[in-house]
Design an enzyme around this catalytic site. Structure first.
Site, mmCIF file in Angstrom:
data_model
loop_
_atom_site.group_PDB
_atom_site.id
_atom_site.type_symbol
_atom_site.label_atom_id
_atom_site.label_comp_id
_atom_site.label_asym_id
_atom_site.label_seq_id
_atom_site.Cartn_x
_atom_site.Cartn_y
_atom_site.Cartn_z
ATOM 1 N N SER A 23 -8.508 -16.085 59.341
ATOM 2 C CA SER A 23 -8.579 -16.447 60.748
ATOM 3 C C SER A 23 -8.029 -15.295 61.594
ATOM 4 C CB SER A 23 -7.836 -17.766 60.992
ATOM 5 O OG SER A 23 -8.195 -18.327 62.233
ATOM 6 N N HIS A 26 -11.309 -24.750 56.936
ATOM 7 C CA HIS A 26 -10.989 -23.405 57.406
ATOM 8 C C HIS A 26 -9.836 -22.829 56.592
ATOM 9 C CE1 HIS A 26 -10.708 -20.033 60.046
ATOM 10 N NE2 HIS A 26 -9.635 -20.431 60.704
#
EC number: 3.1.1.117
Length: 408
Positions: A219, A353
């Site tokens: 991320s 994620h």
């Protein structure tokens, strides 16, 4: 507040580009490396095989110069100035029961220094003669690492804070260089990685092979890992995971996705969220065509060293088409250099994620085995996507409108 910021950015577009002083452009090759390219305008992805003056890149030596030019404009437009090694860099090391702590001191003078400590976890067994390979993981390790490789969890937020816009100028980097330093948080993190490698090179007790260092992160930390691989040539393997906007996606392509109705993060939003980019980037987010680069060239800066990117189509916000298109464009540089299997890209969905499903292990371990563990008989030919782009059409010939040369 966000609306007023965008309005201010529109006004600032009328101003001349804010170039770095010549003394603040990092010298990387014997070629012209201006930090801005006045008059540039291109709605498509810029051709990585053209110098700033429009002449063609025709050799691998040319690519070294072109890489330096890209480094200069990335700093000039979005990243801020990356300082070179300061005059003072030293280290201490302590270890116990398979773990160690590297403490780095860096300074501009004897009365202007900072120190930070990073933990290392070592494999069991006897180290290779040259020392252990090392993975530097931004903030937290989110990928599996095979046996025989040490791991350092890099506390990058200590170097530059990234809570929100109030974090601008906060962190050890800014304690050293001043709160008005132009470097973004991600640029400061690159500086920290470089100082860690400096320290490891002069600390044999740490028993790390500094020719076999990988960086990774997920991320926002994936964005940071890509920056480190691009700007620090001693990084041997770069593995950004789900880095999304500002990472392995391209600004122009993310805007195209948004204009097509997709809910993605693009430049105008990201500059209102955090301090990952310099304040100068605010001047360009509403007029991306004036950028003389895009992030396919940031990724291509890693070449000829290996790069392996992972993306997740489960999250529209990560700009799945942009990631695939951007890395396809970067891949042309690896093809031109005759090493397409040094660049991997794997894009799947159906997972959370920053979760790393074991179906991805083969590609990851192949890159580790070949480039950190020196297993020459391993294939690293991985460049795949599931093409889940939310109905948005990818037109390669429109966006990548150059011919890939063969660079001798």
């Amino acid at each position: 507040m966000a609306s007023s910021s965008r309005f201010a950015a529109l006004l600032l577009l009328a101003l001349p580009a804010l170039a770095l002083p010549p003394s603040q452009v990092v010298p990387r090759a014997a070629c012209a490396t201006p930090s801005t390219v006045p008059g540039y305008n291109n709605d498509r992805l810029p051709d990585p095989f053209l110098f700033d003056d429009g002449t063609a890149v025709t050799s691998s030596a040319d690519w070294d110069c072109r890489r330096s030019q890209i480094a200069a404009v990335v700093q000039g437009y979005e990243a801020g100035y990356l300082p070179p090694q300061p005059p003072i860099v030293s280290a201490t090391f302590s270890s116990s029961d398979g773990t160690g702590t590297l403490t780095v001191t860096a300074g501009l003078s004897s009365d202007n220094t900072i120190s930070f400590s990073e933990p290392i976890t070592y494999p069991s067994g006897t180290a290779p003669a040259a020392g252990w390979p090392l993975v530097i993981a931004y903030d937290v390790l989110s990928i599996p690492v095979p046996d025989g490789i040490a791991v350092m969890v890099y506390n990058n937020d200590d170097i530059a804070q990234e809570n929100d816009l109030s974090s601008r100028g906060v962190g050890l980097f800014y304690d050293l260089y001043g709160t008005d330093a132009t470097a973004s948080a991600m640029t400061a993190w690159v500086w920290g990685v470089s100082r860690i490698i400096d320290a490891l090179e002069t600390t044999p007790a740490a028993n790390i092979n500094t020719a076999k260092i990988a960086v990774t992160g997920c991320s926002r930390d994936g964005k940071g890992a890509l920056m480190a691989g691009a700007f620090e040539p001693r990084v041997a393997l770069t593995i950004p995971q789900e880095s999304g906007s500002g990472g392995d996606t391209c600004w122009r392509l993310s805007k195209y996705e948004q204009d097509s109705g997709d809910v993605v993060q693009q430049a105008t939003e990201i500059v209102t969220e955090n301090v990952w980019f310099s304040t100068n980037f605010d001047n360009y987010v509403n007029n991306l065509s004036v950028l003389p680069y895009d992030h396919h060239e940031l990724a291509a800066m890693v070449a000829p060293r290996p790069l392996l990117s992972y993306e997740n189509t489960e999250y529209e916000w990560l700009s799945p088409l942009s990631a695939y298109g951007c890395m396809s464009a970067a891949h042309t540089v690896y093809e031109a250099l005759g090493i397409p299997d040094y660049h991997g890209f794997v894009q799947v969905g159906n997972h959370s994620h920053c979760y790393f499903p074991d179906t991805l292990d083969d590609s990851l371990y192949a890159f580790f085995d070949r480039f950190l563990l020196d297993e020459d008989d391993v294939s690293t030919d991985y460049f795949t996507t599931n093409y889940q782009f939310n109905g948005t059409v990818w037109n390669a010939s429109y966006w990548i409108n150059w011919t890939t040369p063969q660079l001798d």
